[in-house]
Design a protein around this motif. Structure first.
Motif, short mmCIF file in Angstrom:
data_model
loop_
_atom_site.label_atom_id
_atom_site.label_comp_id
_atom_site.label_asym_id
_atom_site.label_seq_id
_atom_site.Cartn_x
_atom_site.Cartn_y
_atom_site.Cartn_z
N LEU A 5 0.90 -1.26 -0.28
CA LEU A 5 0.04 -0.05 0.00
C LEU A 5 0.90 1.17 -0.13
N LEU A 6 1.76 1.14 0.85
CA LEU A 6 2.71 2.58 1.19
C LEU A 6 4.26 1.78 1.17
N ALA A 7 5.14 2.43 0.62
CA ALA A 7 6.39 2.20 1.05
C ALA A 7 7.40 3.65 1.01
N GLY A 8 8.51 3.62 1.94
CA GLY A 8 9.20 4.88 1.61
C GLY A 8 10.20 4.61 2.92
N GLY A 9 11.31 5.83 2.82
CA GLY A 9 12.32 5.79 4.01
C GLY A 9 12.18 7.01 4.71
N SER A 10 13.03 6.72 6.04
CA SER A 10 13.22 8.16 6.89
C SER A 10 14.23 9.07 6.05
N MET A 11 14.09 10.22 6.20
CA MET A 11 14.90 11.33 5.87
C MET A 11 15.89 11.69 7.03
N GLN A 12 17.13 12.12 6.55
CA GLN A 12 18.07 12.62 7.16
C GLN A 12 18.10 12.34 8.84
N PRO A 13 18.34 11.21 9.42
CA PRO A 13 19.38 10.34 8.60
C PRO A 13 18.44 9.02 8.09
N ALA A 14 18.76 8.82 6.96
CA ALA A 14 18.24 7.68 6.06
C ALA A 14 18.47 6.28 6.85
N ILE A 15 17.90 5.99 7.93
CA ILE A 15 18.35 4.90 8.65
C ILE A 15 17.42 3.76 8.91
N GLU A 16 16.03 4.11 8.31
CA GLU A 16 14.88 3.05 8.19
C GLU A 16 14.07 3.14 6.94
N SER A 17 13.52 2.21 6.75
CA SER A 17 12.35 2.07 5.71
C SER A 17 11.32 1.49 6.27
N LEU A 18 9.89 1.95 5.87
CA LEU A 18 8.67 1.25 6.16
C LEU A 18 7.92 0.65 5.04
N LEU A 19 7.57 -0.34 4.85
CA LEU A 19 6.48 -0.75 3.88
C LEU A 19 5.36 -1.43 4.44
N ILE A 20 4.03 -0.94 4.00
CA ILE A 20 3.05 -1.50 4.62
C ILE A 20 2.30 -2.49 3.41
N PHE A 21 2.25 -3.73 3.70
CA PHE A 21 1.68 -4.73 2.89
C PHE A 21 0.06 -5.04 3.27
N HIS A 22 -0.72 -5.26 2.24
CA HIS A 22 -2.15 -5.73 2.58
C HIS A 22 -2.05 -7.15 1.79
N CYS A 23 -1.98 -8.25 2.38
CA CYS A 23 -1.82 -9.47 1.92
C CYS A 23 -2.23 -10.58 2.79
N GLU A 24 -2.55 -12.04 2.19
CA GLU A 24 -2.90 -12.96 2.97
C GLU A 24 -2.24 -13.19 4.26
N ASN A 25 -0.85 -13.47 4.14
CA ASN A 25 -0.23 -13.74 5.28
C ASN A 25 1.32 -13.18 5.10
N GLU A 26 2.12 -13.47 6.20
CA GLU A 26 3.50 -12.95 6.31
C GLU A 26 4.30 -13.19 5.36
N ASP A 27 4.07 -14.79 4.55
CA ASP A 27 5.03 -15.36 3.65
C ASP A 27 5.20 -14.50 2.54
#
Length: 98
Positions: free
Chosen positions: A38-60
């Protein structure tokens, strides 16, 4: 269908080091965006992490994305975790299941 948050903790000098793999990573993310991200992106200054939000059947599905991700394959992600995500506010922007 559940939601999952995938958080990447990125390696030092990530912004510079990602360049050879960025196009492949974005292509893969776009393929998953068509159905599961659904959404994806990374932190800005410092670029130390990214977050992706999934809408899906399972963790696999999330794990499958990670196995294919050139950032993971090439050591640009030093740690990661997956959590089931509970939407409390903001679901009006998400297509409802029928």
């Amino acid at each position: 269908m559940p939601y999952y948050a995938l958080t990447y903790i990125t390696a030092e000098n990530f912004v510079e080091r990602r360049m050879p793999y960025r196009e492949q990573h974005l292509l893969l993310a776009q393929q998953y965006h068509d159905n599961q991200i659904l959404l994806a992106g990374g932190s800005m200054q410092p670029a130390i992490e990214s977050l992706l939000i999934f809408h899906c059947e399972n963790e696999d599905v999330v794990k499958s994305f990670m196995r294919q991700d050139p950032y993971v394959q090439n050591g640009l992600v030093k740690a990661w975790y997956i959590r089931e995500w509970n939407i409390v506010i903001g679901d009006k922007f998400i297509k409802k299941e029928k």
